[in-house]
Write a protein that holds these residues in place. Structure first.
Motif, PDB file in Angstrom:
ATOM      1  N   THR A 177       0.716   2.541  -4.677  1.00 12.44           N
ATOM      2  CA  THR A 177      -0.195   3.497  -4.041  1.00 12.44           C
ATOM      3  C   THR A 177      -1.558   3.370  -4.688  1.00 12.44           C
ATOM      4  O   THR A 177      -1.678   3.135  -5.889  1.00 12.44           O
ATOM      5  N   HIS A 178      -2.609   3.532  -3.863  1.00  6.64           N
ATOM      6  CA  HIS A 178      -3.985   3.602  -4.379  1.00  6.64           C
ATOM      7  C   HIS A 178      -4.454   5.008  -4.079  1.00  6.64           C
ATOM      8  O   HIS A 178      -4.613   5.353  -2.911  1.00  6.64           O
ATOM      9  N   GLY A 179      -4.605   5.821  -5.091  1.00  6.69           N
ATOM     10  CA  GLY A 179      -5.059   7.192  -4.850  1.00  6.69           C
ATOM     11  C   GLY A 179      -3.984   7.972  -4.113  1.00  6.69           C
ATOM     12  O   GLY A 179      -2.800   7.687  -4.251  1.00  6.69           O
ATOM     13  N   ASN A 217       7.478   1.394 -18.972  1.00  2.00           N
ATOM     14  CA  ASN A 217       6.084   0.915 -18.979  1.00  2.00           C
ATOM     15  C   ASN A 217       5.526   0.652 -17.583  1.00  2.00           C
ATOM     16  O   ASN A 217       4.377   0.306 -17.428  1.00  2.00           O
ATOM     17  N   ARG A 218       6.379   0.755 -16.607  1.00  2.92           N
ATOM     18  CA  ARG A 218       5.925   0.499 -15.239  1.00  2.92           C
ATOM     19  C   ARG A 218       4.939   1.587 -14.819  1.00  2.92           C
ATOM     20  O   ARG A 218       5.206   2.766 -15.054  1.00  2.92           O
ATOM     21  N   PRO A 219       3.842   1.219 -14.218  1.00  2.19           N
ATOM     22  CA  PRO A 219       2.881   2.258 -13.813  1.00  2.19           C
ATOM     23  C   PRO A 219       3.450   3.155 -12.714  1.00  2.19           C
ATOM     24  O   PRO A 219       4.239   2.692 -11.891  1.00  2.19           O
ATOM     25  N   GLN A 220       3.042   4.411 -12.749  1.00  5.18           N
ATOM     26  CA  GLN A 220       3.505   5.406 -11.771  1.00  5.18           C
ATOM     27  C   GLN A 220       3.283   4.936 -10.331  1.00  5.18           C
ATOM     28  O   GLN A 220       4.112   5.156  -9.454  1.00  5.18           O
ATOM     29  N   LYS A 258       2.315   4.634   5.622  1.00 10.15           N
ATOM     30  CA  LYS A 258       1.439   5.505   4.839  1.00 10.15           C
ATOM     31  C   LYS A 258       2.272   6.499   4.030  1.00 10.15           C
ATOM     32  O   LYS A 258       3.502   6.524   4.141  1.00 10.15           O
ATOM     33  N   MET A 259       1.592   7.268   3.222  1.00  8.83           N
ATOM     34  CA  MET A 259       2.280   8.281   2.416  1.00  8.83           C
ATOM     35  C   MET A 259       2.122   9.640   3.092  1.00  8.83           C
ATOM     36  O   MET A 259       1.025  10.010   3.497  1.00  8.83           O
ATOM     37  N   GLU A 260       3.229  10.371   3.196  1.00  4.69           N
ATOM     38  CA  GLU A 260       3.182  11.696   3.831  1.00  4.69           C
ATOM     39  C   GLU A 260       4.090  12.641   3.074  1.00  4.69           C
ATOM     40  O   GLU A 260       5.014  12.197   2.388  1.00  4.69           O
ATOM     41  N   PRO A 261       3.864  13.957   3.235  1.00  5.61           N
ATOM     42  CA  PRO A 261       4.804  14.887   2.592  1.00  5.61           C
ATOM     43  C   PRO A 261       6.223  14.587   3.076  1.00  5.61           C
ATOM     44  O   PRO A 261       6.415  14.292   4.259  1.00  5.61           O
TER      45      PRO A 261
END
Ligand code: LR7
Ligand code: MN
Length: 566
Positions: free
Chosen positions: A459-461, A476-479, A509-512
């Protein structure tokens, strides 16, 4: 002074005697209005206040007694034919000093003491008594299977059927003696008119025994009963009426409780239906509140997700069409789920009819042995039900009953063929339409990366997505590259992967997170679902690796990869 006292005593005595006479006269006076509120506190001696409940005055107290109806020799003669009831009951009796609970897990002494028939309270809602039924209802075959049932409870079951059903509706009573120790228990009963006895040559269990009974039944409607029941007033007409109107209905009465200790007949709540948890454990539960609010007529049927299993009425050709029972199930248990899922998913319905009441002796333990053990038998039977009918939801059964994994359950090929042939709906349909109240358990999230080629989804932002070089491992993996699979969602914190439209090339896309339009990982080709196959793997990568038929991740029926590349 003495004289005055003597006179007073005499006057009081006369007044007492007159008072007593007046009281008795009042008591015996015919009642003008039975519901009169100003009724004197004493009802007439022996007046019937409710069926089966006589009130008798002793001193100044009213003592309610459950009284056995006086023998009606004429009617009994007709009912029982040449059957010698006294000899039958006397043939097997508790010996002095024996534990009355040992053999049957109920108080045999009390059951024997009650005799073969008794009046019981009419536990229906009062409005039931004014309902009318068709005069041309079809007759039914009553099927009762038993293994070492007590003679007194078995006989009461049969006699209550003969006494409380319109004779024209009882085609026959078929007893299946499931290899009880004493063959006479069953044989002698076949001297009663309409009663037939079939004896199994070995222990089969209640499922195969019922199928045997159903196969010999000559009526078009089947009625199953346990061997320790007492049917109540007009129990049969409401059930036959509903089945006559629509042969795909499978109907049950409200099951009243006969106390295993003192055999009192107790009314069960009319607001219950059958439910279960994911371990396939049956339970009574409240009707959902919305349905309860909508019920203006207490005589109306109650839709039920499952039936208890022992007491129900079903059209015979519908029973046969739907595949009777799964006869690879043994002894006891699970068949009620299998039948209930099958009825709902293959075009029928299940209901409880509040105007039909049948009492049943509920026990705390099985009084008989299970040749393969109780637990293994229950697992085998419920596993068969889960494997054939529960689709991807069977995973919740295995999570709730981990010991079921790896236990033998035989071949289910025939039942799967049956399901296909009958064109039955998926379990998801059952969950959404019949039992939406059954909650899907919270799952442990599986956390990993989503890989495509050498790149990882990130995800970006807030809500934009992209592929980037994979970074770090484990903690260590980024969130932004860490994804959780909580079937059927793919989640990152509070948001989930979603697609904008169900067309190829639509953007991910990302959604609730929303379980309604969840991102389902399903293959369109009808292959096994990714979610159910890969649930136990540690990461999506290995998940993809261990699922040979799946080459990439699918989202809402579409390849995630192809959607993403657009
Ligand atoms: O090997 C056996 N052979 C039999 O013929 C074992 C049992 N039986 C007979 C037995 O004699 C009885 O008549 O099968 C009947 C049911 O066995 P029970 O009474 O020991 O069991 P139960 O009352 O706990 O059974 C309930 O769940 C069962 C699951 O397989 C069946 O569906 C029963 O019919 C069912 N009983 C009811 O639904 C009555 C209401 C109780 C509830 C809830
Ligand atoms: Mn029972």
């Amino acid at each position: 002074m003495r004289r005055i006292r003597a006179n007073a005593i005499a006057i009081l005595t006369v007044a007492w005697i007159l008072g007593t006479f007046y009281y008795l006269w009042q008591d015996n006076k015919p009642q003008t209005s039975p519901s009169s509120a100003s009724q004197p506190r004493g009802r007439s001696h022996g007046q019937k206040v409710a069926p089966g409940r006589l009130e008798i005055h002793r001193d100044d107290r009213t003592i309610p007694l459950i009284v056995t109806q006086p023998p009606r020799t004429e009617q009994q003669g007709q009912l029982l034919g040449t059957f010698d009831e006294r000899a039958y009951l006397a043939g097997k009796q508790l010996k002095p000093g024996d534990d009355p609970y040992r053999e049957h897990a109920f108080n045999l002494q009390e059951s024997d003491r009650l005799g073969s028939e008794r009046a019981i309270r009419d536990t229906r809602h009062y409005r039931c008594a004014s309902l009318n039924y068709d005069t041309d209802l079809p007759a039914t075959s009553i099927i009762i299977t038993f293994h070492n049932e007590a003679r007194s409870t078995l006989l009461r079951t049969i006699k209550s059927v003969l006494m409380r059903s319109p004779p024209s509706l009882i085609q026959e009573i078929i007893l299946i003696d499931d290899f009880s120790s004493d063959p006479e228990d069953c044989q002698l009963l076949s001297q009663i008119p309409k009663v037939h006895c079939l004896r199994n040559g070995r222990r089969e269990g209640l499922i195969r025994s019922r199928v045997r009974g159903a196969n010999t039944a000559s009526a078009s409607i089947l009625t199953f009963l346990d061997s320790h029941c007492e049917v109540n007033t007009d129990w049969l007409q409401p059930m036959i009426q509903r089945v006559k109107e629509d042969h795909t209905r499978v109907v049950s009465p409200i099951i009243d409780v006969i106390s295993l200790d003192n055999f009192a007949y107790l009314a069960a709540s009319a607001d219950l239906r059958g439910g279960f948890d994911w371990s396939l454990h049956f339970k009574w539960e409240q009707i959902p509140i919305e349905q309860k609010m909508a019920r203006s007529d207490p005589t109306q049927p109650i839709r039920t997700p499952v039936i208890a299993g022992g007491i129900f009425v079903m059209d015979k050709s519908w029973f046969n069409h739907l595949g009777q029972y799964d006869t690879h199930m043994d002894i006891w248990g699970g068949e009620n789920f299998e039948l209930s899922f099958r009825v709902w998913m293959c075009g029928g319905s299940l209901e409880i009819l509040p105007c039909s009441r049948v009492g049943h002796v509920f026990r705390k333990r099985h009084p008989y042995d299970f040749p393969e053990g109780n637990a293994l038998t229950y697992i085998k039977n419920t596993r068969r039900a889960a494997e054939v009918w529960m689709d991807e939801y069977k995973q919740y059964y295995y999570s709730a009953r981990p010991s079921a994994q790896g236990k033998a359950f035989g071949s289910i090929a025939d039942r799967l063929t049956l399901r296909r042939k009958l064109n039955c709906k998926p379990f998801r349909w059952y969950m959404e339409n019949v039992y939406p109240e059954l909650r899907i358990p919270e799952q442990e999230a599986v956390s990993s990366v989503l890989k495509q080629g050498g790149l990882c989804l990130e995800t970006h932002g807030a809500d934009s997505l992209g592929l980037a070089e994979c970074r770090g491992t484990g903690a260590n993996r980024p969130q932004s590259q860490r994804w959780e699979l909580v079937e059927p969602l793919i989640r990152q914190q509070d948001l989930c992967l979603a697609i904008t439209a169900f067309t190829a090339g639509s953007k991910v896309k990302m959604e609730p997170c929303n379980t309604k339009d969840m991102c389902v990982s399903v293959q369109d080709s009808g292959q096994p679902r990714l979610s159910s196959l890969c649930r136990h793997s540690q990461s999506f990568e290995t998940a993809l690796g261990v699922c040979p038929s799946i080459s990439s991740l699918f989202c809402c029926g579409r390849r995630l990869a192809s959607v993403m590349s657009a």
